[in-house]
Write a protein that holds these residues in place. Structure first.
Motif, PDB file in Angstrom:
ATOM      1  N   ARG A  42     -25.265  65.701  17.681  1.00  0.00           N
ATOM      2  CA  ARG A  42     -26.378  65.922  16.764  1.00  0.00           C
ATOM      3  C   ARG A  42     -25.841  66.759  15.614  1.00  0.00           C
ATOM      4  O   ARG A  42     -25.355  67.864  15.823  1.00  0.00           O
ATOM      5  N   LEU A  43     -25.914  66.203  14.437  1.00  0.00           N
ATOM      6  CA  LEU A  43     -25.547  66.929  13.235  1.00  0.00           C
ATOM      7  C   LEU A  43     -26.836  67.313  12.535  1.00  0.00           C
ATOM      8  O   LEU A  43     -27.651  66.449  12.215  1.00  0.00           O
ATOM      9  N   SER A  44     -27.034  68.594  12.330  1.00  0.00           N
ATOM     10  CA  SER A  44     -28.237  69.093  11.665  1.00  0.00           C
ATOM     11  C   SER A  44     -27.827  69.703  10.337  1.00  0.00           C
ATOM     12  O   SER A  44     -26.868  70.470  10.269  1.00  0.00           O
ATOM     13  N   PHE A  45     -28.566  69.368   9.309  1.00  0.00           N
ATOM     14  CA  PHE A  45     -28.318  69.894   7.977  1.00  0.00           C
ATOM     15  C   PHE A  45     -29.606  70.513   7.466  1.00  0.00           C
ATOM     16  O   PHE A  45     -30.668  69.911   7.571  1.00  0.00           O
ATOM     17  N   GLU A 142     -28.244  57.502  13.682  1.00  0.00           N
ATOM     18  CA  GLU A 142     -29.697  57.588  13.615  1.00  0.00           C
ATOM     19  C   GLU A 142     -30.032  58.879  12.884  1.00  0.00           C
ATOM     20  O   GLU A 142     -29.273  59.842  12.952  1.00  0.00           O
ATOM     21  N   GLY A 143     -31.154  58.909  12.229  1.00  0.00           N
ATOM     22  CA  GLY A 143     -31.481  60.127  11.529  1.00  0.00           C
ATOM     23  C   GLY A 143     -32.939  60.237  11.157  1.00  0.00           C
ATOM     24  O   GLY A 143     -33.688  59.269  11.194  1.00  0.00           O
ATOM     25  N   ALA A 144     -33.298  61.442  10.817  1.00  0.00           N
ATOM     26  CA  ALA A 144     -34.642  61.740  10.334  1.00  0.00           C
ATOM     27  C   ALA A 144     -34.503  62.753   9.213  1.00  0.00           C
ATOM     28  O   ALA A 144     -33.667  63.655   9.281  1.00  0.00           O
ATOM     29  N   GLU A 153     -33.571  58.043  -1.345  1.00  0.00           N
ATOM     30  CA  GLU A 153     -32.532  59.080  -1.280  1.00  0.00           C
ATOM     31  C   GLU A 153     -32.045  59.267   0.152  1.00  0.00           C
ATOM     32  O   GLU A 153     -30.839  59.379   0.397  1.00  0.00           O
ATOM     33  N   ALA A 154     -32.979  59.292   1.100  1.00  0.00           N
ATOM     34  CA  ALA A 154     -32.613  59.447   2.506  1.00  0.00           C
ATOM     35  C   ALA A 154     -31.794  58.250   2.980  1.00  0.00           C
ATOM     36  O   ALA A 154     -30.772  58.410   3.664  1.00  0.00           O
ATOM     37  N   ALA A 155     -32.218  57.048   2.614  1.00  0.00           N
ATOM     38  CA  ALA A 155     -31.480  55.841   3.009  1.00  0.00           C
ATOM     39  C   ALA A 155     -30.072  55.860   2.434  1.00  0.00           C
ATOM     40  O   ALA A 155     -29.113  55.476   3.110  1.00  0.00           O
ATOM     41  N   ALA A 156     -29.928  56.317   1.197  1.00  0.00           N
ATOM     42  CA  ALA A 156     -28.597  56.383   0.570  1.00  0.00           C
ATOM     43  C   ALA A 156     -27.683  57.335   1.332  1.00  0.00           C
ATOM     44  O   ALA A 156     -26.491  57.053   1.515  1.00  0.00           O
TER      45      ALA A 156
END
Length: 177
Positions: A42-45, A142-144, A153-156
């Motif tokens: 899990r990568l959290s930013f 996968e992401g949110a 922007e999120a899709a990019a």
């Protein structure tokens, strides 16, 4: 928990990570399962959305080209800390042993602390590098996104990460939408 040494060493990447932290950007890499085998990362930013694509892209690029042997001192330190953690688990409170036993019943596959300790003792940085290559070859991203970012922007960001790490798209029949 922060790395005992900076994960990037003392170079331009360390400087960039420091500047990101100073600018209010934070990233964290953790196991997606706290009690059982690593089923993923899990990568959290967190931070300001206008700088986020750069941070996410830099971390993805670092993971894509990571050479574990170049960070041998960090690997050795993290390995020793993990060995100590696994050795000390037998002295945990009874409720922790009960939670582990419950996880052993519910999660499959499940490896006990003793089994992990036995494998970790012989693990080398070359083994980790080989696993990283295999991990990236079978990667699913996968992401949110929560915050002030448009869907485009999120899709990019996600498409950039998938491309950088070499992730392949899901087959059409497995896509939920």
């Amino acid at each position: 928990m922060p790395w005992p040494l900076h994960p990037f060493g003392q170079n331009a990447e360390a400087e960039a990570a420091y500047q990101a932290e100073e600018a209010g950007l934070v990233f964290d890499i953790t196991n997606t399962s706290n009690s059982a085998p690593c089923v993923g990362l899990r990568l959290s930013f967190k931070g300001y959305d206008q700088c986020m694509p750069t941070l996410v892209g830099n971390i993805a690029a670092f993971l894509a080209r990571l050479q574990v042997a170049e960070h041998q001192a960090v690997y050795d330190l993290v390995k020793e800390k993990t060995l100590t953690d696994y050795r000390n688990r037998r002295f945990q409170q009874p409720y922790a042993h009960a939670l582990t036993a419950c996880s052993a019943v519910v999660e499959a596959p499940f490896w006990s602390s003793e089994a992990r300790l036995a494998e970790l003792e012989s693990l080398t940085s070359d083994d980790v590098q080989a696993h990283l290559r295999d991990f990236l070859a079978h990667l699913l991203v996968e992401g949110a996104v929560v915050g002030n970012m448009t869907e485009a922007e999120a899709a990019a960001i996600f498409l950039g990460v998938a491309e950088t790490l070499g992730a392949k798209p899901l087959p059409e029949e497995l896509r939920a939408w």
